[in-house]
Design a protein around this motif. Structure first.
Motif, PDB file in Angstrom:
ATOM      1  N   CYS A  87       0.876  -1.117  -0.113  1.00 56.17           N
ATOM      2  CA  CYS A  87       0.035  -0.057  -0.024  1.00 56.17           C
ATOM      3  C   CYS A  87       1.047   1.212   0.011  1.00 56.17           C
ATOM      4  O   CYS A  87       1.904   1.277  -0.001  1.00 56.17           O
ATOM      5  N   PHE A  88       0.329   2.318  -0.010  1.00 56.77           N
ATOM      6  CA  PHE A  88       0.835   3.629  -0.106  1.00 56.77           C
ATOM      7  C   PHE A  88       1.132   4.126   1.751  1.00 56.77           C
ATOM      8  O   PHE A  88       0.162   3.532   2.571  1.00 56.77           O
ATOM      9  N   PRO A  89       1.717   4.935   2.012  1.00 60.38           N
ATOM     10  CA  PRO A  89       1.830   5.323   3.219  1.00 60.38           C
ATOM     11  C   PRO A  89       0.397   6.235   3.680  1.00 60.38           C
ATOM     12  O   PRO A  89       0.192   7.148   2.482  1.00 60.38           O
ATOM     13  N   GLY A  90      -0.162   6.088   4.418  1.00 63.31           N
ATOM     14  CA  GLY A  90      -1.483   6.702   4.728  1.00 63.31           C
ATOM     15  C   GLY A  90      -2.488   6.166   5.538  1.00 63.31           C
ATOM     16  O   GLY A  90      -2.399   5.348   6.264  1.00 63.31           O
ATOM     17  N   ALA A 104      -2.215  12.898   4.818  1.00 62.76           N
ATOM     18  CA  ALA A 104      -1.330  12.007   4.155  1.00 62.76           C
ATOM     19  C   ALA A 104       0.151  12.271   4.585  1.00 62.76           C
ATOM     20  O   ALA A 104       1.035  11.431   4.794  1.00 62.76           O
ATOM     21  N   LEU A 105       0.597  13.374   4.700  1.00 60.80           N
ATOM     22  CA  LEU A 105       1.817  13.806   5.061  1.00 60.80           C
ATOM     23  C   LEU A 105       2.159  13.111   6.695  1.00 60.80           C
ATOM     24  O   LEU A 105       3.184  12.755   6.932  1.00 60.80           O
ATOM     25  N   ARG A 106       1.237  13.511   7.581  1.00 61.63           N
ATOM     26  CA  ARG A 106       1.132  12.982   8.953  1.00 61.63           C
ATOM     27  C   ARG A 106       1.530  11.568   9.043  1.00 61.63           C
ATOM     28  O   ARG A 106       2.326  11.028   9.801  1.00 61.63           O
ATOM     29  N   GLU A 107       0.672  10.851   8.304  1.00 59.92           N
ATOM     30  CA  GLU A 107       0.764   9.400   8.236  1.00 59.92           C
ATOM     31  C   GLU A 107       2.110   8.921   7.664  1.00 59.92           C
ATOM     32  O   GLU A 107       2.450   7.876   8.096  1.00 59.92           O
ATOM     33  N   ALA A 108       2.537   9.553   6.595  1.00 61.13           N
ATOM     34  CA  ALA A 108       3.852   9.223   5.862  1.00 61.13           C
ATOM     35  C   ALA A 108       4.961   9.325   7.200  1.00 61.13           C
ATOM     36  O   ALA A 108       5.961   8.718   7.047  1.00 61.13           O
ATOM     37  N   ASN A 109       4.979  10.238   7.785  1.00 66.70           N
ATOM     38  CA  ASN A 109       5.725  10.729   8.878  1.00 66.70           C
ATOM     39  C   ASN A 109       6.004   9.703  10.038  1.00 66.70           C
ATOM     40  O   ASN A 109       6.852   9.011  10.524  1.00 66.70           O
ATOM     41  N   GLU A 110       4.663   9.078  10.321  1.00 70.72           N
ATOM     42  CA  GLU A 110       4.462   8.404  11.285  1.00 70.72           C
ATOM     43  C   GLU A 110       4.956   6.889  10.929  1.00 70.72           C
ATOM     44  O   GLU A 110       5.612   6.267  11.662  1.00 70.72           O
ATOM     45  N   GLU A 111       4.534   6.602   9.441  1.00 71.24           N
ATOM     46  CA  GLU A 111       5.020   5.144   9.128  1.00 71.24           C
ATOM     47  C   GLU A 111       5.981   5.001   8.623  1.00 71.24           C
ATOM     48  O   GLU A 111       6.862   3.806   8.692  1.00 71.24           O
ATOM     49  N   ILE A 112       7.072   5.808   7.609  1.00 75.95           N
ATOM     50  CA  ILE A 112       8.107   5.799   7.156  1.00 75.95           C
ATOM     51  C   ILE A 112       9.169   6.819   7.475  1.00 75.95           C
ATOM     52  O   ILE A 112      10.332   6.920   6.840  1.00 75.95           O
ATOM     53  N   GLY A 113       8.873   7.646   8.556  1.00 76.97           N
ATOM     54  CA  GLY A 113       9.668   8.738   8.933  1.00 76.97           C
ATOM     55  C   GLY A 113      10.061  10.052   7.903  1.00 76.97           C
ATOM     56  O   GLY A 113      10.953  10.574   7.831  1.00 76.97           O
TER      57      GLY A 113
END
Length: 254
Positions: A87-90, A104-113
């Motif tokens: 999936c995508f970060p999200g 989207a940006l918050r989730e990407a930071n949480e998932e992949i830094g």
């Protein structure tokens, strides 16, 4: 081998090469017509009676080895839903998120830094619907080529990159008939090589469909396979040809 428009409209080789560099891809994706292209392919439309909330995904693109790649993640087996899927970060929107991009940006930071200041947001695609009824907004952004994911092991097993063009190619592509919203559609499956492991991963469902849509918009050409020959009402290929043919004609005159 030249990509084609549903077997009828051929793209000249010089136009094909013109759209392969990062500057052309950014220009194409930032063009408002990108939303028209996505609208033509997103046939899973939200229905007020089945929507179960809002979510956003980040479609991170980067230039690597002279090609555009998309960064994807493989979900942890610890999760309760979609475990082990690509999936995508999200994720779902929080009450504190001011808009879909922030989600989207918050989730990407949480998932992949991935930090928000490292993202060059290019476009926001129209909403589509997940199989569980979430209204999903894809946010397309370019990220630094040197970015190294730092995965949150509670949510993500691994992160890897795939050439974006892969989602226009027939090699390793399969399709399966599914029923969604009481109508038959083709679900597309893309067998891709993991960029850091000696293994193949399968990209399918909404993730595969968004990858394919972004590739069509980025390179301004149709996939090498049929999109949805089952359902004349959606007429995806017809709508895409009407959208793309004038663009190719315009570029050929530059």
């Amino acid at each position: 081998r030249q990509p084609f428009f549903a077997g009828k409209f051929w793209v000249p080789e010089d136009i094909l090469n013109m759209n392969n560099d990062s500057a052309s891809v950014k220009r194409n994706l930032s063009d408002p017509v990108t939303r028209d292209i996505a609208s033509a392919t997103f046939y899973w439309k939200p229905k007020p009676t089945v929507n179960r909330g809002k979510a956003s995904v980040l479609v991170p693109l980067l230039e690597s080895e002279e090609t555009i790649k998309v960064l994807l993640t493989k979900r942890s087996m610890r999760l309760s839903s979609h475990k082990g899927e690509v999936c995508f970060p999200g994720g779902k929107a929080d009450d504190t998120d001011k808009d879909e991009t922030e989600t989207a940006l918050r989730e990407a930071n949480e998932e992949i830094g991935l930090t928000s200041d490292a993202c060059d947001v290019i476009t926001q695609l129209p909403v589509t619907l997940s199989k569980h009824g979430l209204v999903v907004t894809p946010i397309v952004a370019f990220i630094p080529s040197a970015f190294v994911p730092v995965v949150n092991e509670h949510e993500v097993e691994t992160a890897f990159t795939v050439p974006l063009e892969r989602f226009l190619q027939s090699d390793g592509h399969q399709a399966q008939v599914i029923t969604f919203q009481d109508r038959p559609f083709l679900m597309h499956f893309f067998e891709c090589k993991h960029s850091d492991r000696e293994e193949a991963v399968m990209v399918f469902g909404l993730t595969g469909h968004i990858c394919m849509t972004v590739a069509v918009a980025a390179y301004r050409r149709m996939p090498e396979f049929q999109l949805d020959p089952l359902n004349e009402e959606t007429a995806i290929e017809t709508r895409l040809r009407k959208t793309l043919e004038p663009l190719v004609a315009q570029q050929s005159q530059l």
